[in-house]
Design a protein around this motif. Structure first.
Motif, PDB file in Angstrom:
ATOM      1  N   GLU A 123       0.829  -1.209   0.000  1.00 66.97           N
ATOM      2  CA  GLU A 123       0.000   0.000   0.000  1.00 66.97           C
ATOM      3  C   GLU A 123       0.871   1.270   0.000  1.00 66.97           C
ATOM      4  OE1 GLU A 123      -2.941   0.357  -0.798  1.00 66.97           O
ATOM      5  OE2 GLU A 123      -3.076   2.496  -0.306  1.00 66.97           O
ATOM      6  N   ASN A 124       1.946   1.222   0.775  1.00 64.66           N
ATOM      7  CA  ASN A 124       2.854   2.355   0.884  1.00 64.66           C
ATOM      8  C   ASN A 124       3.507   2.708  -0.477  1.00 64.66           C
ATOM      9  OD1 ASN A 124       4.516   4.298   1.866  1.00 64.66           O
ATOM     10  ND2 ASN A 124       5.637   2.961   3.288  1.00 64.66           N
ATOM     11  N   CYS A 125       4.023   1.672  -1.156  1.00 68.22           N
ATOM     12  CA  CYS A 125       4.680   1.888  -2.457  1.00 68.22           C
ATOM     13  C   CYS A 125       3.664   2.309  -3.520  1.00 68.22           C
ATOM     14  CB  CYS A 125       5.388   0.609  -2.912  1.00 68.22           C
ATOM     15  SG  CYS A 125       6.872   0.251  -1.962  1.00 68.22           S
ATOM     16  N   ARG A 126       2.479   1.711  -3.437  1.00 68.57           N
ATOM     17  CA  ARG A 126       1.437   2.021  -4.430  1.00 68.57           C
ATOM     18  C   ARG A 126       1.026   3.503  -4.300  1.00 68.57           C
ATOM     19  NH1 ARG A 126      -3.937   1.945  -5.480  1.00 68.57           N
ATOM     20  NH2 ARG A 126      -4.322   2.135  -3.254  1.00 68.57           N
ATOM     21  N   ARG A 127       0.816   3.927  -3.061  1.00 70.27           N
ATOM     22  CA  ARG A 127       0.410   5.319  -2.795  1.00 70.27           C
ATOM     23  C   ARG A 127       1.507   6.275  -3.303  1.00 70.27           C
ATOM     24  NH1 ARG A 127      -3.885   7.611  -3.014  1.00 70.27           N
ATOM     25  NH2 ARG A 127      -2.752   9.352  -3.837  1.00 70.27           N
ATOM     26  N   HIS A 128       2.761   5.894  -3.007  1.00 69.93           N
ATOM     27  CA  HIS A 128       3.897   6.720  -3.414  1.00 69.93           C
ATOM     28  C   HIS A 128       3.941   6.854  -4.945  1.00 69.93           C
ATOM     29  CE1 HIS A 128       8.169   7.562  -4.378  1.00 69.93           C
ATOM     30  NE2 HIS A 128       8.062   8.368  -3.347  1.00 69.93           N
ATOM     31  N   PHE A 129       3.726   5.728  -5.625  1.00 77.31           N
ATOM     32  CA  PHE A 129       3.805   5.741  -7.088  1.00 77.31           C
ATOM     33  C   PHE A 129       2.679   6.596  -7.685  1.00 77.31           C
ATOM     34  CE2 PHE A 129       4.328   3.117 -11.188  1.00 77.31           C
ATOM     35  CZ  PHE A 129       5.418   3.884 -11.569  1.00 77.31           C
ATOM     36  N   ILE A 130       1.505   6.493  -7.087  1.00 78.45           N
ATOM     37  CA  ILE A 130       0.374   7.309  -7.577  1.00 78.45           C
ATOM     38  C   ILE A 130       0.717   8.796  -7.425  1.00 78.45           C
ATOM     39  CG2 ILE A 130      -2.045   7.980  -7.112  1.00 78.45           C
ATOM     40  CD1 ILE A 130      -2.552   4.962  -6.487  1.00 78.45           C
ATOM     41  N   ASP A 131       1.313   9.160  -6.287  1.00 75.39           N
ATOM     42  CA  ASP A 131       1.722  10.561  -6.053  1.00 75.39           C
ATOM     43  C   ASP A 131       2.714  11.035  -7.117  1.00 75.39           C
ATOM     44  OD1 ASP A 131       0.150  10.799  -3.855  1.00 75.39           O
ATOM     45  OD2 ASP A 131       1.747  10.502  -2.374  1.00 75.39           O
ATOM     46  N   VAL A 132       3.676  10.152  -7.447  1.00 78.01           N
ATOM     47  CA  VAL A 132       4.699  10.516  -8.445  1.00 78.01           C
ATOM     48  C   VAL A 132       4.020  10.760  -9.806  1.00 78.01           C
ATOM     49  CG1 VAL A 132       6.776   9.752  -9.683  1.00 78.01           C
ATOM     50  CG2 VAL A 132       6.483   9.161  -7.272  1.00 78.01           C
ATOM     51  N   LEU A 133       3.166   9.808 -10.204  1.00 74.04           N
ATOM     52  CA  LEU A 133       2.531   9.912 -11.525  1.00 74.04           C
ATOM     53  C   LEU A 133       1.569  11.098 -11.594  1.00 74.04           C
ATOM     54  CD1 LEU A 133       1.936   6.139 -12.395  1.00 74.04           C
ATOM     55  CD2 LEU A 133       3.937   7.542 -12.832  1.00 74.04           C
ATOM     56  N   GLU A 134       0.876  11.353 -10.495  1.00 73.32           N
ATOM     57  CA  GLU A 134      -0.023  12.520 -10.473  1.00 73.32           C
ATOM     58  C   GLU A 134       0.784  13.816 -10.558  1.00 73.32           C
ATOM     59  OE1 GLU A 134      -3.930  10.700  -8.153  1.00 73.32           O
ATOM     60  OE2 GLU A 134      -2.596  12.065  -7.051  1.00 73.32           O
ATOM     61  N   GLY A 135       1.935  13.818  -9.905  1.00 74.78           N
ATOM     62  CA  GLY A 135       2.842  14.977  -9.967  1.00 74.78           C
ATOM     63  C   GLY A 135       3.296  15.219 -11.395  1.00 74.78           C
ATOM     64  N   LEU A 136       3.633  14.143 -12.097  1.00 81.11           N
ATOM     65  CA  LEU A 136       4.093  14.259 -13.491  1.00 81.11           C
ATOM     66  C   LEU A 136       2.969  14.785 -14.377  1.00 81.11           C
ATOM     67  CD1 LEU A 136       6.140  10.940 -13.844  1.00 81.11           C
ATOM     68  CD2 LEU A 136       7.065  13.260 -13.759  1.00 81.11           C
ATOM     69  N   GLU A 137       1.743  14.292 -14.115  1.00 81.10           N
ATOM     70  CA  GLU A 137       0.593  14.766 -14.904  1.00 81.10           C
ATOM     71  C   GLU A 137       0.373  16.256 -14.666  1.00 81.10           C
ATOM     72  OE1 GLU A 137      -2.503  11.977 -13.939  1.00 81.10           O
ATOM     73  OE2 GLU A 137      -1.675  10.547 -15.400  1.00 81.10           O
ATOM     74  N   GLU A 138       0.515  16.651 -13.400  1.00 76.31           N
ATOM     75  CA  GLU A 138       0.355  18.064 -13.039  1.00 76.31           C
ATOM     76  C   GLU A 138       1.370  18.927 -13.791  1.00 76.31           C
ATOM     77  OE1 GLU A 138      -1.897  20.688 -11.315  1.00 76.31           O
ATOM     78  OE2 GLU A 138      -2.224  18.575 -10.877  1.00 76.31           O
ATOM     79  N   LEU A 139       2.585  18.374 -13.976  1.00 73.61           N
ATOM     80  CA  LEU A 139       3.659  19.113 -14.659  1.00 73.61           C
ATOM     81  C   LEU A 139       3.618  18.928 -16.179  1.00 73.61           C
ATOM     82  CD1 LEU A 139       6.498  18.118 -12.171  1.00 73.61           C
ATOM     83  CD2 LEU A 139       5.762  20.463 -12.591  1.00 73.61           C
ATOM     84  N   ASN A 140       2.609  18.166 -16.639  1.00 78.33           N
ATOM     85  CA  ASN A 140       2.483  17.907 -18.087  1.00 78.33           C
ATOM     86  C   ASN A 140       3.678  17.171 -18.657  1.00 78.33           C
ATOM     87  OD1 ASN A 140       0.082  18.567 -19.239  1.00 78.33           O
ATOM     88  ND2 ASN A 140       0.524  20.780 -19.134  1.00 78.33           N
ATOM     89  N   ILE A 141       4.249  16.257 -17.879  1.00 79.49           N
ATOM     90  CA  ILE A 141       5.404  15.477 -18.357  1.00 79.49           C
ATOM     91  C   ILE A 141       4.905  14.086 -18.764  1.00 79.49           C
ATOM     92  CG2 ILE A 141       7.635  14.441 -17.705  1.00 79.49           C
ATOM     93  CD1 ILE A 141       7.999  16.805 -15.760  1.00 79.49           C
ATOM     94  N   PRO A 142       4.957  13.766 -20.052  1.00 82.07           N
ATOM     95  CA  PRO A 142       4.516  12.430 -20.465  1.00 82.07           C
ATOM     96  C   PRO A 142       5.485  11.355 -19.979  1.00 82.07           C
ATOM     97  CG  PRO A 142       5.231  13.744 -22.358  1.00 82.07           C
ATOM     98  CD  PRO A 142       5.459  14.585 -21.144  1.00 82.07           C
ATOM     99  N   PHE A 143       4.995  10.164 -19.684  1.00 82.13           N
ATOM    100  CA  PHE A 143       5.870   9.096 -19.203  1.00 82.13           C
ATOM    101  C   PHE A 143       5.465   7.758 -19.813  1.00 82.13           C
ATOM    102  CE2 PHE A 143       2.477   9.887 -16.134  1.00 82.13           C
ATOM    103  CZ  PHE A 143       1.877   8.643 -16.023  1.00 82.13           C
ATOM    104  N   ASN A 144       6.429   6.844 -19.861  1.00 85.25           N
ATOM    105  CA  ASN A 144       6.160   5.467 -20.286  1.00 85.25           C
ATOM    106  C   ASN A 144       6.363   4.575 -19.075  1.00 85.25           C
ATOM    107  OD1 ASN A 144       6.264   5.995 -23.292  1.00 85.25           O
ATOM    108  ND2 ASN A 144       8.282   6.714 -22.654  1.00 85.25           N
TER     109      ASN A 144
END
Ligand SMILES: [Zn+2]
Ligand SMILES: [Zn+2]
Length: 426
Positions: free
Chosen positions: A235-256
Motif C-alpha cells: 500500500e505504501n509503495c502504491r500510494r507513493h507511485f500514484i503521487d509521483v505519476l499525479e505529480g508528473l501529470e500536473e507538470l504535463n510530463i509524459p511518461f512510459n
C-alpha cells in the motif's frame, strides 16, 4: 643562439590514452561548459548545493555496488593494508558525506548536486573512466519530489537543445513487497527456461527481476507475458507511485511505464531512465530513483534518498547525434596585430593596458602575416583590430581598424584606450 640539443625519446612510441577514457577537447568543452552553466543555474533555482567528494574512498563503502554485477572496483591497498577504491559512481561518497557530517541532524532535507570523474573495471576487464554529474536528495520527501527532480532534469536537457527526452518509469517496490513479486516471477519463469537466454536462466532463481531487463529477442517474447510488478506493490509503495505519476501529470510530463527499468541492487520504489530521442538512435542520458535503505545500510538513520546520475559522455553523444553544435563564444573585444619584433614587444604593454581597463584583447603568440591575423579577427567575430607596425612602434601610435568596414584611423598610445572603450560602448 645555437641549435637546441636533440633529445632522444624516452619511449619507443608516445603512449596513447587508455581504452575507455576520453580527452575532453575544446570542441567538447564549448557545449559541455554550456551544459554545466545550465546545471549550475538550475541547481540554484531548485536549491541544490554543490558537493565534491574524494576520488578514493574506503572500498567497503561500495559493497552495494559490487553486488550490481560483473563490473569491478578499481582498488589499491595502502601501506597499512587499508583497501581503497576509486569511486565507480558518486552516490556512495555522497551518502558517506551525509552521514559523516551528520546532515540528518542539521536539516530536514539535504539537496546536493555533484560533478566529478568516476572509474571502474568493466566485465571485459577494461578500465572505464566517465565524468559523472547528478542530483541527490536526502530526508523527508514525498512522491512530489520525484516528479520535481524529473521536471528539473527535463528542463536541463531542454535548455541545451535536447527537446525530445523520453521518461521511462517504474516502481520496483520496497523490502516488504519486492520479495513477493520476485517469488511470483520465479514461479512464472520456472517452466519457461528453455525459451530464455543463458544469463536469464542463471538469474531465474536468484534475481528474476533482471530477466525483465533482458534485451534478447526470445526472452522478450516470454517477458511480454510476465506478471506486472506494479500490481504487487504494498500500500505504501502504491500510494507513493500514484503521487509521483499525479505529480508528473500536473507538470504535463509524459511518461512510459516500463517494466524493463529495474535500477540497481540499492534501488527502491521509483526507478526511472531519461532517454534522448533527438536523433534516430536513442541515447540513455542517465538513471534515477530511490535508494531508501542506503543510509541505514551504512549505519545511519532511516532516510529517504532520491537522486539521478548521468555522464558527460552521454550528453555529448546525444548532442552530436542530434547535430546540435556549440561554437565557443569568443570573449575577445579587440584583436592585436603586431608586425615585427619591436611591435610585438610594444603590444605586450598595450595588451596589459587594455586588460587593466577590462578590455579583453587577443594574445599575440607567434609571427603571422597581417592578412592571416585580420582573417582570424573576423572569424572570431571581433570588430576592432589594433595594428602596430615598425613605424607605429617607434612613433608610439596604433592603427585602429574596423574589421568589418576596413576603415582605419591612427591614434596615439595614450588615446587608444579611450577610443576603444567608446567604440565598444564600455
Ligand atoms: Zn512496498
Ligand atoms: Zn535473456
Amino acid at each position: 643562439m645555437g641549435r637546441p640539443k636533440k633529445i632522444t625519446p624516452a619511449v619507443e612510441k608516445a603512449p596513447s590514452r587508455l581504452e575507455g577514457s576520453i580527452d575532453l577537447l575544446s570542441e567538447h568543452h564549448s557545449c559541455w561548459n554550456f551544459f554545466v552553466d545550465r546545471l549550475n543555474n538550475l541547481s540554484q533555482t531548485f536549491s541544490y548545493s554543490k558537493l565534491d567528494t574524494p576520488m578514493l574512498e574506503d572500498a567497503k563503502l561500495f559493497k552495494f555496488w559490487t553486488e550490481a554485477g560483473p563490473e569491478q572496483l578499481l582498488f589499491f591497498t595502502d601501506h597499512k593494508g587499508v583497501r581503497m577504491a576509486v569511486k565507480p559512481t558518486n552516490l556512495f561518497g555522497v551518502a558517506r558525506a551525509y552521514l559523516e557530517h551528520k546532515f540528518f541532524e542539521r536539516e530536514k532535507v539535504t539537496k546536493w548536486f555533484y560533478l566529478s570523474p568516476v572509474a571502474h573495471i568493466t566485465s571485459e576487464q577494461k578500465v572505464k573512466q566517465l565524468h559523472e554529474y547528478g542530483f541527490q536528495v536526502f530526508g523527508d520527501t514525498a512522491g512530489i519530489a520525484d516528479a520535481q527532480i524529473i521536471n528539473l532534469l527535463i528542463r536541463l536537457f531542454k535548455e541545451v537543445g535536447l527537446t525530445g527526452v523520453g521518461l521511462h518509469i517504474n516502481n520496483i517496490g520496497c523490502l516488504e513487497c519486492r520479495p513477493i513479486f520476485k517469488e511470483v516471477l520465479k514461479n512464472f519463469f520456472k517452466d519457461k527456461k528453455y525459451d530464455l537466454c543463458e544469463s536469464c536462466v542463471e538469474y531465474s532463481d536468484s534475481n528474476p527481476l533482471k530477466i525483465l531487463a533482458c534485451k534478447n529477442l526470445s526472452c522478450n517474447t516470454v517477458i511480454a507475458e510476465a506478471p506486472v510488478g506494479v500490481d504487487y506493490l504494498c500500500e505504501n509503495c502504491r500510494r507513493h507511485f500514484i503521487d509521483v505519476l499525479e505529480g508528473l501529470e500536473e507538470l504535463n510530463i509524459p511518461f512510459n511505464l516500463n517494466q524493463k527499468v529495474i535500477g540497481y541492487p540499492w534501488s527502491r520504489k521509483t526507478v526511472f531512465e531519461l532517454r534522448s530521442q533527438d536523433s534516430n538512435q536513442e541515447i540513455k542520458l542517465g538513471e534515477g530513483g530511490h535508494a531508501d535503505d542506503l543510509i541505514q545500510s551504512l549505519g545511519g538513520p532511516a532516510t529517504v534518498a532520491l537522486g539521478f546520475a548521468g555522464t558527460i559522455q552521454s550528453v555529448l553523444e546525444a548532442l552530436e547525434l542530434a547535430n546540435i553544435k556549440y561554437s565557443s563564444r569568443s570573449k575577445v573585444d579587440v584583436f592585436l596585430v603586431p608586425l615585427g619584433e619591436l611591435a610585438a614587444k610594444k603590444t605586450l604593454r598595450l595588451f596589459t593596458d587594455l586588460w587593466n581597463h577590462n578590455i579583453m584583447a587577443s594574445e599575440f603568440i607567434g609571427p603571422a602575416s597581417i592578412k592571416t591575423q585580420l582573417k582570424l579577427a573576423e572569424s572570431n567575430k571581433v570588430s576592432i583590430a589594433l595594428i602596430v607596425g615598425q613605424k607605429e612602434a617607434r612613433d608610439g601610435t596604433v592603427i585602429l581598424r574596423d574589421v568589418r568596414s576596413g576603415m582605419q584611423e591612427l591614434f596615439t598610445v595614450e588615446r587608444i584606450i579611450e577610443e576603444v572603450k567608446k567604440r565598444l560602448g564600455k
